[in-house]
Design a protein around this motif. Sequence first.
Motif, PDB file in Angstrom:
ATOM      1  N   THR A 267       0.840  -1.184   0.000  1.00  0.00           N
ATOM      2  CA  THR A 267       0.000   0.000   0.000  1.00  0.00           C
ATOM      3  C   THR A 267       0.876   1.233   0.000  1.00  0.00           C
ATOM      4  N   SER A 388     -20.627   1.046   2.195  1.00  0.00           N
ATOM      5  CA  SER A 388     -19.760   2.007   1.518  1.00  0.00           C
ATOM      6  C   SER A 388     -18.372   1.933   2.140  1.00  0.00           C
ATOM      7  N   VAL A 389     -17.340   2.084   1.315  1.00  0.00           N
ATOM      8  CA  VAL A 389     -15.964   1.977   1.823  1.00  0.00           C
ATOM      9  C   VAL A 389     -14.977   2.684   0.897  1.00  0.00           C
ATOM     10  N   GLY A 390     -13.880   3.139   1.474  1.00  0.00           N
ATOM     11  CA  GLY A 390     -12.750   3.584   0.678  1.00  0.00           C
ATOM     12  C   GLY A 390     -12.440   5.060   0.784  1.00  0.00           C
ATOM     13  N   GLU A 391     -13.433   5.864   1.109  1.00  0.00           N
ATOM     14  CA  GLU A 391     -13.265   7.316   1.178  1.00  0.00           C
ATOM     15  C   GLU A 391     -14.506   7.874   1.869  1.00  0.00           C
ATOM     16  N   PRO A 392     -14.415   9.119   2.293  1.00  0.00           N
ATOM     17  CA  PRO A 392     -15.605   9.701   2.916  1.00  0.00           C
ATOM     18  C   PRO A 392     -16.756   9.737   1.911  1.00  0.00           C
ATOM     19  N   GLN A 418      -8.554   0.519   6.986  1.00  0.00           N
ATOM     20  CA  GLN A 418      -7.361   0.700   6.164  1.00  0.00           C
ATOM     21  C   GLN A 418      -6.728  -0.662   5.861  1.00  0.00           C
ATOM     22  N   GLU A 420      -3.929  -1.418   6.669  1.00  0.00           N
ATOM     23  CA  GLU A 420      -3.202  -1.731   7.900  1.00  0.00           C
ATOM     24  C   GLU A 420      -4.105  -2.323   8.976  1.00  0.00           C
ATOM     25  N   ASP A 503      -5.428   9.663   9.467  1.00  0.00           N
ATOM     26  CA  ASP A 503      -6.692  10.260   9.040  1.00  0.00           C
ATOM     27  C   ASP A 503      -7.122  11.328  10.044  1.00  0.00           C
ATOM     28  N   LEU A 515     -15.178  11.038   9.388  1.00  0.00           N
ATOM     29  CA  LEU A 515     -13.828  10.925   8.838  1.00  0.00           C
ATOM     30  C   LEU A 515     -13.592  12.027   7.814  1.00  0.00           C
TER      31      LEU A 515
END
Length: 650
Positions: A267, A388-392, A418, A420, A503, A515
């Motif tokens: 990543t 939903s996932v990946g960004e705001p 993430q 991580e 973040d 977020l």
Amino acid sequence: MVENTGGIEALLQEDRTFPPPEEFMRNANIKDPNVYEEARKDPEAFWARFASELDWFQPWDQVLDWQPPYAKWFVGGKLNASYNCVDRHVKNGRRNKAAIIWEGEPGDWKVYTYWDLQREVCRFANGLKSLGVQKGDRVTIYLPMVPELPISMLACARIGAAHSVIFGGFSADSIRDRIDDSQSKVMITADGGYRRGGIVPLKQNADESLEGETPVEKVVVVRRTGSADDKMVAGRDVWWHDLVEDQPPTCEPEPMDSEDMLYMLYTSGTTGKPKGIVHTTGGYMTGTYATSKWIFDLKEDDVYWCTADIGWVTGHSYIVYGPLANGATSVMYEGSPDYPDRDRFWAIVEKYGCTICYTAPTAIRTFMRWGEEYPNRHDMSTLRLLGSVGEPINPEAWVWYWQHIGGGRCPVVDTWWQTETGSILIAPLPGITTLKPGSATQPFPGIEAEILDESGNPVGPGGGGYLTIKRPWPSMLRGIYGDPERFVQQYWSRYPDTYFTSDGAKLDEEGYYWLLGRVDDVINVSAHRISTMEVESALVDNSKVAEAACIGRAHEIKGQAIVAFVTIKDQVPTSDGLITELKAHVATKIGPMARPDDIYFAAELPKTRSGKIMRRLLRDVAEGRALGDTTTLADPAVVESLKAQYGDEE
Ligand code: 7RM
């Protein structure tokens, strides 16, 4: 203090609330809000209950050994991830249940029952062994979204080899770096994959990545498109179908230590060099199993579809390991959402009767722009939960998703996590949580998150700062492959014994988490995590470029777009042709998803007196804002001239 990457004020003015629908609440797996308090009182017991729902060859003798920043979970326990994702369901009455429903872009499709999956995984695991792959080895997987991808991962897990999956959009140079870092001896690829009616030349990229010195000795090739039949390298390449042909359909799963590496996944971070994030077996399986079960409210007859690519962590955790550990039916689609038409996703939902759909805000915003006409063509009444996932996710997209995809009846779970973290850390429990569009709501039970200010004080309700995680959790990364110092420096140096997420976040008066995006030099383009440094290195790799600085600019559909400010060498004329050339150069060096949206030529870049590029000011220019504080600039004229050249008139 926390940099605002756009749209946040709008986010925080959101005051619509969506309590769980009656019927959903009645049938939900988790209805009792006390789960939060119980987990808070004894997080180790909370996680151990999930772990004990998995099959272990040998029980653990200690739940957690925490020597900050090093955690060991389920110490002394032995298990196998492929056994838990496949065999135990074959044994426990699910052998003829669909494990994977796969659809190719051209419209071909295939269903693998758990029993089918077991046989295919075993045959390929035996094939890998025949190539000399042993426990502890790393195997690079560079495949399109075909069934052989999860089969390869599970086969590696079965024999104790760690997989390193590389997203099919990466170019030869990116593959080479990752192979060199992981020292893989075997690579699995395909001749090509279908995307938007065309063929992605995976084999060609793979071959290029292996030119010259390479640790890779054998390459297994899946025949998907028939586009590289004459490109097989004698002595190195073997067809998947030839390799598995005579292999027996059984293969004993290797008993793995709970802390043995299950996989690594690269990543982007703040430097130009991607990090190989290491996940281990017992904790990762526990985290993905638990969160899939509770956040997606998985039931026996669900048809669950996560639209991510398995090349990213979302696909690892929520197409492969989490759903399969639960014995769920996981849908997998190879291609693009607009092929042959813009209703492809909804045709898939209708055809297979999907009940859960998990996708990214950038996709939702794209569908929103295409219009309701496309979902309206299909019967999507089977859907009962959306993710939903990946960004705001902006509230407008959230509400559109809820209304036009979910028909106003499906909770939308916004899930923050993430690569991580391995599994979701902040998300609603859909049978309990009252939703607020744009907020990922609450930390999952057992997760202790805290938003800290610069000096490490909790900000409290109404405050904003850096999102941190205070206690270890089972699926947390165990390290960066081959770089223990960077692990400590990157995640554990900002605050004592506390995981730093990079973040920014705000807490509202009711304790909901909002977020706000990254606070480092990582940008999020269509939910793809890209390092500005990587793009900068790719640009200066071009002989015409003297210096480059990249930033993410707010973008209506993609979340962020890449803008590069470039100073070119003396005597090189600027032209539209050069812009095209530089964009193509980045796509060749990294992959098409890193191609800058805009390239601006700058006589000089704005720097502090100590020579640090002030990206904040470049963002102001690119987003047409008044310039922020310029007092630390070495030469304020530099940015003024950039603004005159490219900034919008106020
Ligand atoms: C799962 C994944 C991680 C970064 C993360 C955030 C951003 C992810 C959300 C989100 C707001 C969300 N892994 N991010 N999910 N931001 N709300 N629900 O994306 O390693 O590729 O990216 O993505 O900035 O740090 S990732």
